[in-house]
Scaffold this motif. Structure first.
Motif, PDB file in Angstrom:
ATOM      1  N   ASP A  13      -2.282  -1.305   9.651  1.00 37.32           N
ATOM      2  CA  ASP A  13      -1.316  -0.589  10.488  1.00 37.32           C
ATOM      3  C   ASP A  13      -0.095  -0.021   9.776  1.00 37.32           C
ATOM      4  OD1 ASP A  13       0.302  -2.812  10.061  1.00 37.32           O
ATOM      5  OD2 ASP A  13       0.094  -3.605  12.093  1.00 37.32           O
ATOM      6  N   GLY A  14       0.035  -0.235   8.471  1.00 32.55           N
ATOM      7  CA  GLY A  14       1.156   0.332   7.741  1.00 32.55           C
ATOM      8  C   GLY A  14       2.377  -0.550   7.671  1.00 32.55           C
ATOM      9  N   THR A  15       2.370  -1.682   8.362  1.00 37.59           N
ATOM     10  CA  THR A  15       3.518  -2.585   8.338  1.00 37.59           C
ATOM     11  C   THR A  15       3.445  -3.599   7.203  1.00 37.59           C
ATOM     12  OG1 THR A  15       2.495  -4.273   9.766  1.00 37.59           O
ATOM     13  CG2 THR A  15       3.635  -2.433  10.857  1.00 37.59           C
ATOM     14  N   GLY A  16       2.292  -3.690   6.554  1.00 39.76           N
ATOM     15  CA  GLY A  16       2.055  -4.730   5.567  1.00 39.76           C
ATOM     16  C   GLY A  16       1.328  -5.928   6.133  1.00 39.76           C
ATOM     17  N   SER A  17       1.077  -5.917   7.433  1.00 40.34           N
ATOM     18  CA  SER A  17       0.338  -7.007   8.070  1.00 40.34           C
ATOM     19  C   SER A  17      -1.133  -6.956   7.670  1.00 40.34           C
ATOM     20  CB  SER A  17       0.452  -6.907   9.598  1.00 40.34           C
ATOM     21  OG  SER A  17       1.791  -7.017  10.012  1.00 40.34           O
ATOM     22  N   PRO A 430       9.888  -4.269  -4.465  1.00 34.83           N
ATOM     23  CA  PRO A 430      10.352  -3.904  -3.116  1.00 34.83           C
ATOM     24  C   PRO A 430      11.229  -2.660  -3.068  1.00 34.83           C
ATOM     25  CG  PRO A 430      11.452  -5.900  -3.917  1.00 34.83           C
ATOM     26  CD  PRO A 430      10.326  -5.614  -4.864  1.00 34.83           C
ATOM     27  N   ALA A 431      11.785  -2.219  -4.208  1.00 36.18           N
ATOM     28  CA  ALA A 431      12.659  -1.043  -4.183  1.00 36.18           C
ATOM     29  C   ALA A 431      11.898   0.267  -4.238  1.00 36.18           C
ATOM     30  CB  ALA A 431      13.638  -1.096  -5.357  1.00 36.18           C
ATOM     31  N   ALA A 432      10.652   0.252  -4.709  1.00 34.50           N
ATOM     32  CA  ALA A 432       9.951   1.486  -5.055  1.00 34.50           C
ATOM     33  C   ALA A 432       9.095   2.020  -3.916  1.00 34.50           C
ATOM     34  CB  ALA A 432       9.075   1.253  -6.281  1.00 34.50           C
ATOM     35  N   VAL A 433       8.891   3.336  -3.947  1.00 37.14           N
ATOM     36  CA  VAL A 433       7.923   3.994  -3.077  1.00 37.14           C
ATOM     37  C   VAL A 433       7.083   4.925  -3.941  1.00 37.14           C
ATOM     38  CG1 VAL A 433       9.474   3.907  -1.093  1.00 37.14           C
ATOM     39  CG2 VAL A 433       9.360   5.986  -2.477  1.00 37.14           C
ATOM     40  N   PRO A 434       5.862   5.250  -3.537  1.00 38.51           N
ATOM     41  CA  PRO A 434       5.070   6.230  -4.283  1.00 38.51           C
ATOM     42  C   PRO A 434       5.694   7.616  -4.182  1.00 38.51           C
ATOM     43  CG  PRO A 434       3.681   4.926  -2.822  1.00 38.51           C
ATOM     44  CD  PRO A 434       5.097   4.660  -2.430  1.00 38.51           C
ATOM     45  N   TYR A 454      -6.128   7.998  -4.416  1.00 37.23           N
ATOM     46  CA  TYR A 454      -6.240   7.131  -5.599  1.00 37.23           C
ATOM     47  C   TYR A 454      -5.659   5.746  -5.330  1.00 37.23           C
ATOM     48  CZ  TYR A 454      -6.345   5.841 -10.541  1.00 37.23           C
ATOM     49  OH  TYR A 454      -6.600   5.218 -11.743  1.00 37.23           O
ATOM     50  N   LEU A 455      -4.593   5.686  -4.546  1.00 38.34           N
ATOM     51  CA  LEU A 455      -4.055   4.377  -4.168  1.00 38.34           C
ATOM     52  C   LEU A 455      -5.134   3.503  -3.545  1.00 38.34           C
ATOM     53  CD1 LEU A 455      -0.491   4.813  -2.613  1.00 38.34           C
ATOM     54  CD2 LEU A 455      -1.175   3.096  -4.277  1.00 38.34           C
ATOM     55  N   LEU A 456      -5.931   4.095  -2.671  1.00 30.60           N
ATOM     56  CA  LEU A 456      -6.987   3.335  -2.011  1.00 30.60           C
ATOM     57  C   LEU A 456      -8.137   3.017  -2.961  1.00 30.60           C
ATOM     58  CD1 LEU A 456      -7.454   4.878   1.550  1.00 30.60           C
ATOM     59  CD2 LEU A 456      -6.556   2.630   0.974  1.00 30.60           C
ATOM     60  N   THR A 457      -8.666   4.057  -3.606  1.00 31.33           N
ATOM     61  CA  THR A 457      -9.882   3.836  -4.387  1.00 31.33           C
ATOM     62  C   THR A 457      -9.632   2.945  -5.598  1.00 31.33           C
ATOM     63  OG1 THR A 457      -9.482   5.901  -5.586  1.00 31.33           O
ATOM     64  CG2 THR A 457     -10.949   6.002  -3.681  1.00 31.33           C
ATOM     65  N   HIS A 458      -8.553   3.196  -6.312  1.00 33.70           N
ATOM     66  CA  HIS A 458      -8.301   2.457  -7.551  1.00 33.70           C
ATOM     67  C   HIS A 458      -7.635   1.121  -7.295  1.00 33.70           C
ATOM     68  CE1 HIS A 458      -7.593   1.903 -11.850  1.00 33.70           C
ATOM     69  NE2 HIS A 458      -6.339   1.599 -11.577  1.00 33.70           N
ATOM     70  N   TRP A 459      -6.534   1.149  -6.551  1.00 34.44           N
ATOM     71  CA  TRP A 459      -5.706  -0.055  -6.454  1.00 34.44           C
ATOM     72  C   TRP A 459      -6.227  -1.081  -5.452  1.00 34.44           C
ATOM     73  CZ3 TRP A 459      -2.811  -1.455 -10.159  1.00 34.44           C
ATOM     74  CH2 TRP A 459      -2.247  -0.490 -11.014  1.00 34.44           C
ATOM     75  N   ALA A 460      -6.900  -0.646  -4.416  1.00 34.45           N
ATOM     76  CA  ALA A 460      -7.390  -1.606  -3.423  1.00 34.45           C
ATOM     77  C   ALA A 460      -8.866  -1.917  -3.560  1.00 34.45           C
ATOM     78  CB  ALA A 460      -7.118  -1.076  -2.009  1.00 34.45           C
ATOM     79  N   ARG A 473      -0.984  -3.703   1.431  1.00 38.15           N
ATOM     80  CA  ARG A 473       0.157  -3.244   0.639  1.00 38.15           C
ATOM     81  C   ARG A 473      -0.018  -1.783   0.249  1.00 38.15           C
ATOM     82  NH1 ARG A 473       5.468  -3.279  -0.568  1.00 38.15           N
ATOM     83  NH2 ARG A 473       5.859  -2.711  -2.761  1.00 38.15           N
ATOM     84  N   VAL A 474      -1.204  -1.408  -0.158  1.00 38.03           N
ATOM     85  CA  VAL A 474      -1.482  -0.031  -0.548  1.00 38.03           C
ATOM     86  C   VAL A 474      -1.202   0.916   0.614  1.00 38.03           C
ATOM     87  CG1 VAL A 474      -3.374   1.538  -1.074  1.00 38.03           C
ATOM     88  CG2 VAL A 474      -3.098  -0.552  -2.403  1.00 38.03           C
ATOM     89  N   VAL A 475      -1.674   0.568   1.798  1.00 38.13           N
ATOM     90  CA  VAL A 475      -1.459   1.422   2.966  1.00 38.13           C
ATOM     91  C   VAL A 475       0.022   1.474   3.328  1.00 38.13           C
ATOM     92  CG1 VAL A 475      -1.921   1.656   5.438  1.00 38.13           C
ATOM     93  CG2 VAL A 475      -3.792   1.114   3.857  1.00 38.13           C
ATOM     94  N   GLN A 476       0.684   0.337   3.296  1.00 38.33           N
ATOM     95  CA  GLN A 476       2.118   0.307   3.600  1.00 38.33           C
ATOM     96  C   GLN A 476       2.914   1.214   2.662  1.00 38.33           C
ATOM     97  OE1 GLN A 476       4.159  -3.304   2.482  1.00 38.33           O
ATOM     98  NE2 GLN A 476       5.567  -3.188   4.227  1.00 38.33           N
ATOM     99  N   LEU A 477       2.547   1.224   1.385  1.00 37.31           N
ATOM    100  CA  LEU A 477       3.284   2.007   0.409  1.00 37.31           C
ATOM    101  C   LEU A 477       3.295   3.489   0.752  1.00 37.31           C
ATOM    102  CD1 LEU A 477       2.140   0.337  -2.933  1.00 37.31           C
ATOM    103  CD2 LEU A 477       4.510   0.595  -2.169  1.00 37.31           C
ATOM    104  N   GLN A 478       2.146   4.023   1.200  1.00 34.17           N
ATOM    105  CA  GLN A 478       2.039   5.461   1.418  1.00 34.17           C
ATOM    106  C   GLN A 478       2.284   5.842   2.877  1.00 34.17           C
ATOM    107  OE1 GLN A 478       1.207   7.701  -1.478  1.00 34.17           O
ATOM    108  NE2 GLN A 478       2.346   8.869   0.043  1.00 34.17           N
TER     109      GLN A 478
END
Length: 565
Positions: A13-17, A430-434, A454-460, A473-478
């Motif tokens: 859901d984008g909240t990090g949950s 916690p300070a950074a955003v893509p 790439y966030l999804l395919t590579h990092w997750a 976390r990947v979804v929350q970031l973007q």
């Protein structure tokens, strides 16, 4: 009955949950329920075996010209992006005087490598002020929402005319720049942007504003702060290495929200950590500071179709550079041509270009599927040493693959250790955003609008040379992280009351193809595109805009205005 119901998906859901299986109901372009939705929808989407995420929010793009002619907004829209912020790095097209169109095009072409011919043919120029620019953009419905920042170079050109590059300005001229800034922010600008890097040049020199006085920058920063809804965006050569921005401490003390591009630099590979920690401390103290970090190494794609490759400045290459692509590739296979090239140095006085053309240890074959985390032993330098060959010969082999259509990858930042561990550290801070996707820009050398994919395919999912990041976390970031950085709190989360910007993704089969050069901009202008499989549906404000990667013709997107309810 709901307008649309998405059923049986794994909702991230984008909240990090943690992801959970749930249905989503949409009415009037807004999410109205997340959970067990019993009521039917006028349209229903079965998301079984798929993940369901918010639409991506990309805060560092350069669609300032393209937005005036293109309702589809590729390539970002093809990668699940539903909201973008443009006007970054101090360049853009408003405000503008009628006699300054070509000057702003030349700046954008030089800094962001967008073909000037495409901009000349495509831009409508039915505006002068920044407010009129936003009004003109509102006329065209599009697949995504766009928000804009006020670019420093355009402001200086408007106020100073032919003196746009000059250091000395009067107090009255600074006040005029401040008035323009206030007017733009009132009209809905999301911020003010400036460039402070030697990398951003045009045929006129460095971008106007690169060496503006602290008085000028601080006065504009005060206007940004006073708006209560905008940010001060900048790109700088200072990556924690020396504090070459004398106004930054003052902006921080004033409480002006700032955001900037951050990368690891080989000159000081540990410095980024202090920058991230300092940004977090400033934010917690009430002066928001948001570093934007790349999701893969900041780098370039070298090829015979690119704006740059290691032999582009060699005298022998210049003799054949106007041949058709396949003929050039064939010529570069001839032993005598290769021998001449390898015996020459790049014919350029630009030290940075010379460095890029000879930094063999940071050149890799990109391949298909593309590999953005290659090991050091896969570099041209390492292969050449193992095989007893000049590394340039290895590079020539790569350049002629696929009849000259292949690309190499040359990482510049975030690759000091030849892996992605530093990038992971940045993304998890916690300070950074893509940021830094540069969607719409660097058409002949960089293809990073695919960052969200790439966030999804590579990092997750796919990373094999180190730790991954959790899917949530990947979804929350973007989504929520990038949205919140620019005050877009109405989106970025799959929660009731939020804008129904949603991706339904076949995560297991999400596939990022190798980049291709196409010539589909106005006037036949070229750009790099990177196709993707696996976005089953992209939904903007409750309407399906892409179905299996193909635009549906729905265009519910529009112009976002910061500070407007």
């Amino acid at each position: 009955m709901h307008d649309l119901v998405i059923r049986n998906g794994l909702v991230v859901d984008g909240t990090g949950s943690a992801p959970r299986h749930a249905d989503i109901a949409i009415d009037g372009g807004v999410i109205t329920a997340v959970g067990d939705v019993t009521e039917t929808g006028t349209r229903e989407i079965d998301a079984t075996d798929h993940i369901v995420t918010p639409g991506w929010v990309d805060v560092h793009t350069h669609y300032d010209g393209q937005v005036s002619w293109d309702p589809v907004m590729a390539p970002s829209s093809q990668h699940g992006v539903t909201s973008v912020i443009m006007g970054n790095c101090g360049v853009g097209f408003a405000p503008v005087r009628p006699d300054a169109h070509e000057f702003l095009i030349e700046l954008m072409e030089g800094v962001e490598d967008i073909p000037g011919s495409a901009l000349n043919e495509g831009i409508t120029w039915n505006w002068e002020s920044f407010s009129e620019y936003l009004d003109a953009l509102e006329v065209m419905p599009r697949t995504i929402d766009v928000g804009a920042q006020l670019p420093h170079a355009a402001v200086r050109a408007y106020v100073l005319g032919e003196r746009a590059h000059e250091y000395d300005v009067t107090a009255a001229e600074i006040e005029q720049m401040v008035d323009i800034t206030r007017d733009a922010l009132t009209a809905g600008a999301f911020g003010f942007s400036t460039s402070r890097t030697f990398l951003h040049t045009s045929k006129h020199g460095l971008v106007p504003g690169t060496h503006s006085t602290p008085d000028e920058v601080i006065a504009i920063g005060e206007a940004v702060r006073d708006s209560g809804h905008a940010v001060f965006q900048y790109v700088s050569d200072d990556q924690g290495t020396g504090g070459d921005e004398p106004w930054l401490d003052t902006l921080t003390a004033l409480g002006c929200p700032t955001t900037f591009t951050l990368a690891q630099t080989p000159a000081a590979p540990e410095a980024f950590r202090a920058v991230l920690d300092g940004a977090l401390a400033n934010t917690e103290a009430g002066s928001p500071m948001t570093p934007q970090v790349a999701v893969r190494p900041t780098g370039m794609l070298y090829g015979l179709q690119s704006s740059f490759h290691p032999f582009i400045a060699h005298p022998s290459y210049r003799e054949i550079r106007d041949l058709p692509l396949a003929d050039r590739a064939a010529m570069l296979c001839h032993p005598d041509v290769r021998q001449r090239l390898l015996s020459e140095d790049p014919f350029t006085e630009n030290r940075f270009a010379h460095y890029m053309a000879t930094n063999w240890s940071q050149m890799y074959r990109l391949g298909d599927p593309p590999d953005y985390e290659p090991p050091l032993e896969a570099s041209a330098a390492a292969i050449g040493e193992r095989e007893g060959r000049h590394p340039g010969e290895v590079v020539l082999d790569w350049l002629v693959e696929a009849d000259g259509e292949a690309f190499m990858f040359s990482p510049l930042g975030n690759y000091h250790e030849h892996n992605h561990d530093v990038i992971r550290e940045m993304l998890d801070h916690p300070a950074a955003v893509p940021g830094a996707s540069d969607g719409g820009a660097h058409c002949g050398l960089i293809c990073d609008a695919s960052f969200p994919t790439y966030l999804l395919t590579h990092w997750a999912r796919d990373r094999s040379r180190g730790e991954k990041l959790p899917l949530e976390r990947v979804v929350q970031l973007q989504t929520s992280k990038t949205a919140d950085a620019y005050g877009l709190t109405d989106r970025g989360r799959l929660l009731p009351g939020k804008v129904a910007d949603i991706n339904v993704i076949d995560f297991d089969n999400l596939y990022l193809h190798a980049p291709k050069m196409v010539h589909d901009l106005p006037a036949g202008g070229r750009r790099l595109l990177q196709a993707v499989d696996g976005y089953r549906y992209t939904i903007k404000s409750g309407e399906v805009t892409f179905d299996d990667g193909e635009p549906t013709g729905a265009r519910p997107g529009g112009v976002l205005r910061s500070g407007r309810s």
